[in-house]
Design an enzyme around this catalytic site. Sequence first.
Site, PDB file in Angstrom:
ATOM      1  CD  GLN A  39      12.907  15.540 -22.445  1.00  0.00           C
ATOM      2  OE1 GLN A  39      12.826  14.363 -22.814  1.00  0.00           O
ATOM      3  NE2 GLN A  39      12.911  16.545 -23.296  1.00  0.00           N
ATOM      4  CG  LEU A  40       9.508  13.190 -19.834  1.00  0.00           C
ATOM      5  CD1 LEU A  40       8.898  11.926 -20.425  1.00  0.00           C
ATOM      6  CD2 LEU A  40       8.967  14.423 -20.518  1.00  0.00           C
ATOM      7  N   GLY A  50      12.840   9.924 -11.671  1.00  0.00           N
ATOM      8  CA  GLY A  50      12.212  11.231 -11.617  1.00  0.00           C
ATOM      9  C   GLY A  50      13.103  12.404 -11.966  1.00  0.00           C
ATOM     10  CG  LEU A  51      16.390  13.362  -9.993  1.00  0.00           C
ATOM     11  CD1 LEU A  51      17.734  13.339  -9.271  1.00  0.00           C
ATOM     12  CD2 LEU A  51      15.627  14.635  -9.636  1.00  0.00           C
ATOM     13  CG  ASP A  72      18.663   0.293  -8.136  1.00  0.00           C
ATOM     14  OD1 ASP A  72      18.142   0.142  -9.262  1.00  0.00           O
ATOM     15  OD2 ASP A  72      19.779  -0.179  -7.838  1.00  0.00           O
ATOM     16  CE1 TYR A  75      13.854   4.288 -24.246  1.00  0.00           C
ATOM     17  CE2 TYR A  75      13.665   5.113 -26.488  1.00  0.00           C
ATOM     18  CZ  TYR A  75      13.329   5.193 -25.155  1.00  0.00           C
ATOM     19  OH  TYR A  75      12.474   6.176 -24.727  1.00  0.00           O
ATOM     20  CE  LYS A 119      10.667   3.059 -22.805  1.00  0.00           C
ATOM     21  NZ  LYS A 119      10.100   3.304 -21.456  1.00  0.00           N
TER      22      LYS A 119
END
Length: 378
Positions: A69-70, A66-67, A109, A198, A202
């Site tokens: 960018q979004l 949660g910390l 975590d 990455y 995804k």
Amino acid sequence: MQSGVRVCAPTAAVLSLFCRGCLSRVQSLPGRSFSFLPRQMSRWNSRDTCSPPPPQENPRVLITGGLGQLGVGLAQILRKQYGRENVILSDIKKPPPHVFSSGPFVYADVLDYKLLRELIVNNRITWLVHYSALLSAVGEANVALARKINITGLHNVLDLAVENCLRLFVPSTIGAFGPSSPRDPAPDLCVQRPRTIYGVSKVHGELMGEYLHHKYGLDFRCLRYPGVISVNTAPGGGTTDYAVQIFHDALSTGHHECYLRPDTRLPMMHISDCHRATVEFMQAPECQLSLRTYNIAAMSFTPEEVAQEIRKHLPHLKVTYNPDSVRQTIADSWPVRFDDSNARRDWGWAPAFGLEELVSDMLRLIREKRTNEGLPVS
């Protein structure tokens, strides 16, 4: 209801908003113990009609990672709609004071399955937004850690979502495409084959979510984000981060060194549009969704184009180009535009910001931020 969005017609069976996805075929996943009751629901390819959900409590939302960018911005929006105590932000880092005081925050975590399970059960979570991930350039520098967080952490979240009948949102990315994908535009369904850990993680998430939706009825939802441009979070190791840094440099030093070629075109989006798309997608009735993973688009530009637009406000801006081989190779493998026609048709997606609006808003917000912090503005 926007034109072109399919309307859900009532049927005799009224399904729960939060536990519509536990099929009778569920068996225990390897290494996991499940305690929910099975129920018979076959929905795939039979969504021409569905019933609106009955009146329900507000969703109880947990946001991982949660910390980044979004997360903080999304939590603010959801708290306004559903109540401060119904949205729990989590991360493995200590939150700044304004985040800690704005609503519930917990340590989580994603690699700790037992801890996540306790959080979900103890807080009666019904929606899970999974933002924990290492981004493209950072992931290439530490593949083992990226594999652990982006894949093992995802598996923990997927298993818990099935076990607890959660509505699960996992973002995907422009990085889920590769050099053999259609580039202009990239459709929702096509060859992907990304070349970064990455992107591979995804695509794995997209396919696992769809598989668990088919097999167990998991209410899995995924949006492929373009490059997201915002003020409040420092660039975090993504290939599109230049499109954030250039605004800060324009107002501080007046000079930006770009790690991509000036003609590198990539899809981009203002963070307000990104948050709104996520909320609207999470709120959309399941019967409107023909896919589990959608592209969303707003604009597409090159470093030179955004620099030219900034110069309409700050003519002194100087941009030099020093392409970084890793990030340039990644960018060259990605689409230059997204086809988001399915999102527009199915659940009414439409962006509010184009390039002109984005540049004006970013410069205004960064100027205000620097002034409030007592920093000089170029």
